[in-house]
Design a protein around this motif. Sequence first.
Motif, mmCIF file in Angstrom:
data_model
loop_
_atom_site.group_PDB
_atom_site.id
_atom_site.type_symbol
_atom_site.label_atom_id
_atom_site.label_comp_id
_atom_site.label_asym_id
_atom_site.label_seq_id
_atom_site.Cartn_x
_atom_site.Cartn_y
_atom_site.Cartn_z
ATOM 1 N N LYS A 55 71.701 -19.272 -50.929
ATOM 2 C CA LYS A 55 71.400 -20.106 -52.093
ATOM 3 C C LYS A 55 71.433 -21.602 -51.777
ATOM 4 N N ALA A 56 71.611 -21.925 -50.523
ATOM 5 C CA ALA A 56 71.655 -23.338 -50.130
ATOM 6 C C ALA A 56 70.297 -23.995 -50.357
ATOM 7 N N ARG A 57 70.331 -25.213 -50.852
ATOM 8 C CA ARG A 57 69.098 -25.961 -51.084
ATOM 9 C C ARG A 57 69.148 -27.274 -50.320
ATOM 10 N N LYS A 58 68.136 -27.472 -49.502
ATOM 11 C CA LYS A 58 68.040 -28.701 -48.725
ATOM 12 C C LYS A 58 67.193 -29.711 -49.489
ATOM 13 N N ILE A 59 67.804 -30.836 -49.805
ATOM 14 C CA ILE A 59 67.105 -31.896 -50.535
ATOM 15 C C ILE A 59 66.501 -32.866 -49.521
ATOM 16 N N TYR A 60 65.198 -33.021 -49.588
ATOM 17 C CA TYR A 60 64.504 -33.913 -48.659
ATOM 18 C C TYR A 60 64.021 -35.168 -49.375
ATOM 19 N N SER A 61 63.957 -36.256 -48.633
ATOM 20 C CA SER A 61 63.361 -37.486 -49.162
ATOM 21 C C SER A 61 62.361 -38.019 -48.141
ATOM 22 N N ILE A 62 61.411 -38.775 -48.627
ATOM 23 C CA ILE A 62 60.352 -39.297 -47.763
ATOM 24 C C ILE A 62 60.859 -40.510 -46.983
ATOM 25 N N THR A 63 60.401 -40.654 -45.756
ATOM 26 C CA THR A 63 60.770 -41.804 -44.926
ATOM 27 C C THR A 63 59.709 -42.894 -45.062
ATOM 28 N N GLU A 64 59.995 -44.060 -44.510
ATOM 29 C CA GLU A 64 58.998 -45.140 -44.520
ATOM 30 C C GLU A 64 57.748 -44.710 -43.756
ATOM 31 N N LYS A 65 57.970 -43.998 -42.659
ATOM 32 C CA LYS A 65 56.838 -43.466 -41.900
ATOM 33 C C LYS A 65 56.029 -42.504 -42.767
ATOM 34 N N GLY A 66 56.746 -41.703 -43.549
ATOM 35 C CA GLY A 66 56.087 -40.748 -44.438
ATOM 36 C C GLY A 66 55.266 -41.437 -45.514
ATOM 37 N N LYS A 67 55.799 -42.533 -46.060
ATOM 38 C CA LYS A 67 55.076 -43.280 -47.097
ATOM 39 C C LYS A 67 53.776 -43.860 -46.543
ATOM 40 N N LYS A 68 53.853 -44.394 -45.329
ATOM 41 C CA LYS A 68 52.654 -44.952 -44.697
ATOM 42 C C LYS A 68 51.623 -43.853 -44.437
ATOM 43 N N GLU A 69 52.119 -42.707 -43.968
ATOM 44 C CA GLU A 69 51.227 -41.577 -43.688
ATOM 45 C C GLU A 69 50.564 -41.084 -44.968
ATOM 46 N N LEU A 70 51.332 -41.037 -46.054
ATOM 47 C CA LEU A 70 50.793 -40.587 -47.340
ATOM 48 C C LEU A 70 49.673 -41.508 -47.807
#
Length: 223
Positions: A55-70
């Motif tokens: 039942k573990a849930r991994k919470i992810y957040s976007i990185t600066e690199k991810g924002k640029k890629e998006l």
Amino acid sequence: MSIKPTHGYEIQKFIQVNKMDSWTKIQSGSIYYALSKLEKEGLIILAEEIGSGTKARKIYSITEKGKKELKELVKQELSHHINEIGSDKFIIYPLLNTLDKNSISDEIIEHIEKLNNQKIYLEKWQKVKVNQKTLEIEKIAFQMMISNLEYQIKWHNALIENIDDCVEASNEITNLIAKFDFSNAKEIEVDRAENIENLKYEILNNPDTAPEKLEELIKALRK
């Protein structure tokens, strides 16, 4: 994750609630593989892990690199053809607020020019190729290709002409996603879908009642 930190299950539920796996190429079953890949590429990071075991849930957040890629991916998608049902471009407008209006307009105008050139090219070939001896299926093929380009041009022109409304809609959707935990949402039944679509329309088109309708929409999704 460009809107808020989240976990795979919520993303999966968001796709299911909106029936996105039936009208886009997004498949809810591929979410965890995609998250793992994005993390390895440094586009997202593990921000928090809640619970343990299965039942573990991994919470992810976007990185600066991810924002640029998006941003780059959104710009690229704006210059792609709409080729079929399920085209990624049909779900692009919720992400429009990741770009400034000038960037959106520049990409779209350039793409419209390419579409117009392709249409002119096909129309010339149609005049050369189509005659009394041409098979009917060949005639229809030309008509289909030209008609497809005409609708794509129309779609992109509408985006340019209504850019303010589209960006506002993008902001409203962002606001909804940020406020609502989709992991608690149930799949939308057909008889509820119309009411939910009406609420979305009211939110996007009536600023005076938007906050009230947004709360109604959140309640409707929780039912």
